[in-house]
Structures are given as C-alpha cells and as structure tokens.
Design an enzyme around this catalytic site. Structure first.
Site, PDB file in Angstrom:
ATOM      1  N   LEU A 241       0.839  -1.199   0.000  1.00  0.00           N
ATOM      2  CA  LEU A 241       0.000   0.000   0.000  1.00  0.00           C
ATOM      3  C   LEU A 241       0.874   1.250   0.000  1.00  0.00           C
ATOM      4  O   LEU A 241       0.729   2.134   0.853  1.00  0.00           O
ATOM      5  CB  LEU A 241      -0.919  -0.002   1.228  1.00  0.00           C
ATOM      6  CG  LEU A 241      -1.924  -1.142   1.314  1.00  0.00           C
ATOM      7  CD1 LEU A 241      -2.712  -1.043   2.620  1.00  0.00           C
ATOM      8  CD2 LEU A 241      -2.875  -1.122   0.121  1.00  0.00           C
ATOM      9  N   HIS A 242       1.783   1.316  -0.978  1.00  0.00           N
ATOM     10  CA  HIS A 242       2.807   2.368  -0.990  1.00  0.00           C
ATOM     11  C   HIS A 242       2.244   3.744  -0.627  1.00  0.00           C
ATOM     12  O   HIS A 242       2.717   4.411   0.294  1.00  0.00           O
ATOM     13  CB  HIS A 242       3.441   2.455  -2.380  1.00  0.00           C
ATOM     14  CG  HIS A 242       4.042   1.210  -2.880  1.00  0.00           C
ATOM     15  ND1 HIS A 242       5.183   0.657  -2.336  1.00  0.00           N
ATOM     16  CD2 HIS A 242       3.683   0.385  -3.901  1.00  0.00           C
ATOM     17  CE1 HIS A 242       5.512  -0.445  -2.994  1.00  0.00           C
ATOM     18  NE2 HIS A 242       4.617  -0.626  -3.940  1.00  0.00           N
ATOM     19  N   ASP A 243       1.250   4.191  -1.391  1.00  0.00           N
ATOM     20  CA  ASP A 243       0.768   5.562  -1.272  1.00  0.00           C
ATOM     21  C   ASP A 243       0.029   5.798   0.033  1.00  0.00           C
ATOM     22  O   ASP A 243       0.059   6.901   0.585  1.00  0.00           O
ATOM     23  CB  ASP A 243      -0.124   5.900  -2.459  1.00  0.00           C
ATOM     24  CG  ASP A 243       0.627   5.860  -3.777  1.00  0.00           C
ATOM     25  OD1 ASP A 243       1.862   5.996  -3.757  1.00  0.00           O
ATOM     26  OD2 ASP A 243      -0.024   5.683  -4.826  1.00  0.00           O
TER      27      ASP A 243
END
Length: 316
Positions: A241-243
């Site tokens: 869930l990088h962002d």
C-alpha cells in the site's frame, strides 16, 4: 477541522486506498485531489479519483486534472501490467459513478486557489509522478509560504521497482522529481519503497477490510490484478500500500521514523535514470557542498501499528 491536505495522485490501486484513507479520516480536511498521468492515462486517473471519492461519500472534495505527460521527456511506459488496464484491476466500473465533474482550469489552478484561501499551512501529498508539483512551485512561488510540508511517495534507497535503480513515480519524470526533492528547500518527507514494501498487507488483512462494509468491500474488490502482480514481487499473497503509507504520515506526522539526508535524482539516460541517490554516510564525511537541502527520508515504523492505523481509518 484538522490536518489540511491536498493529494496529487495517479490512481492506481494503492492510490485508491490512499485517497480513501484521507477522505474517511475525521481529523483531516481534504481540500482537494489533483490528478496526473502515471499508472494509467490522465483521463483514467481522473475518473478513478472521482469514483473513489464517490465510494467514500466525499463528492464534496474537488478534483482537477493536471499534467498528461512529463515535463521534458516522454514516459516510456505506464503500469497497466501492475494496476490493470484501467488502473483499478479492470474493475473501475464497479465503483459508483461520480456526482461531479473535474474542476475547470486544471490541477495547478486548483492547488493555487486552495493554498491562497488556506488560513493554516497545507500539506501536499504527491503520490504519483511529481510533474504537477514541479509546475506549481515553478510557476507560483508565492504559494510556498502556505505549504507546511510535502510528503512524497517515491524513490528507493537500495533498488527500484520499475528498473533495477528507479522507483516508478520518480522514474516517470526525473526532472520534475529533482526540481521538488533537490532544488527546493521546503520541508519534505520522502517515503521510499524500502519502507513501503515492509508495510505490505496480506490477504487476511484485505479480507478483514472487505468484511467491514461497502467501502471496505469496494476497495478490496479493486485488488485482484494488483495482488497477482505483488505475488511475484513479494513472494507471498499480499499487496504493498505504498501511497497509503505516505498519506498516513501526512495525517499523523511521526508515524514514520525519518532521517534528514541529502539526496540527488539521476536525470541521465543511462541505466540509473530516475534513481534517488541518498547519501547515508556519516554526517562527518558527507559532501555538504550541494544545491538544495536535506530531505526527511522515512526509514522505519511500527509495521503492525501502521497496518492497524490504516485499517482503522478505512473502516470508520
């Protein structure tokens, strides 16, 4: 009302989670969402942003479309192989149709108007290529005093994900990234792959999210193509869930542990194009004679605490 945010984004599955995280947080004043080319075309990223906000019951948040290409050199390819042809695993049509259209005038104009009207510092959260933010800072330096922080998802300290050296957001427009991360002296936080990979969530986490109601189920339904891609990247069933990790830091400053470090962005056309070169030598031996200023680079967090924070906000 709480932390004032403007999110600049290229949805993208993890972008969808990040938008929802801000939109559903009661202690966040989400002033606006601006879109940029990146994972898919600008038309698709803009439509996806509007639909995610509609899913979250936040059609009140204005959305404006920004740059459709990098500042100088074309983006060689997009990330449909990771996010699906429409950016949301081919399932953008499962989201509700938006009640509103994008704002006229475009992303930079919307950001300028929101910043000028703000009575408190605003955090910018670019979670796609940095083209819109570079254009804003170059064309409207007068709004810099209204910007409290810029929290960027991008870069990699040890390796990239698009090439061996470069992370996708920085690689998509290295010249814009260098403008924001090297040439500016505003407070900036860089949230790199090295940490966001470690914050990845498994299918049990996703199942828990899906069971919480229509919003959670709607977000989980966007993940099949993304999950298939990350099964190869991570080696287990989960997604990064990088962002959303960057948005978590924007909402709750200090949830990520950071270190002030000088950095450079590689803008040549060799195999290192788009790399973020972070100087992690001891301060006593670093070369301090450089343009720009140090950037707070996120290096660690309480991993389970971060996952719990995101899940709790998405299921409120």
């Amino acid at each position: 009302m709480g932390t004032k945010l403007i999110i600049d984004t290229d949805p993208g599955v993890d972008d969808a989670f990040a938008i929802a995280l801000a939109a559903l947080s009661e202690d966040v004043d989400l002033l606006g969402v601006t879109t940029v080319y990146g994972n898919v075309s600008l038309e698709s990223t803009t439509r996806n942003a509007l639909r995610v906000l509609q899913l979250c019951g936040r059609a009140d948040v204005p959305v404006a479309a920004g740059a459709s290409r990098p500042l100088i050199h074309p983006q060689p390819f997009r990330a449909a192989h990771v996010h699906g042809a429409d950016g949301l695993s081919g399932r953008s049509g499962s989201l509700p149709e938006p009640d509103r259209e994008p704002e006229p005038g475009g992303a930079v104009r919307l950001m300028v108007s929101l910043l000028e009207a703000a009575e408190e510092p605003v955090t910018l959260v670019p979670i796609g290529p940095l083209t819109n933010i570079a254009l804003l800072l170059a064309a409207h330096p007068e709004v810099r005093e209204k910007i409290g922080r810029i929290v960027v998802m991008g870069g990699g300290l040890a390796h990239g994900n698009t090439t061996a050296a470069a992370e996708f957001n920085i690689w998509s427009d290295p010249e814009a990234a260098r403008r924001v991360l090297v040439e500016e002296d505003l407070p900036r936080v860089l949230v790199p792959l090295d940490l966001t990979y470690r914050c990845a969530v498994d299918t049990a986490w996703l199942a828990k999210l899906a069971g919480t109601g229509p919003v959670g189920a709607g977000l989980e339904a966007l993940t099949p193509d993304y999950l298939a891609s990350y099964r190869k990247t991570l080696g287990w069933d989960g997604i990064a869930l990088h962002d959303a990790v960057a948005v978590a830091e924007a909402i709750n400053p200090g949830i990520l542990r950071t270190e002030a470090l000088p950095l450079e962005v590689e803008c040549s056309f060799g195999p290192g194009r788009g790399a973020t070169l972070v100087d992690r030598r001891r301060a006593a031996v670093r070369n301090e004679d450089r343009s720009g200023s140090a950037v707070e680079v996120a290096t660690d967090t309480d991993l389970d605490g971060l996952r719990d924070f995101v899940l709790a906000r998405l299921t409120r």
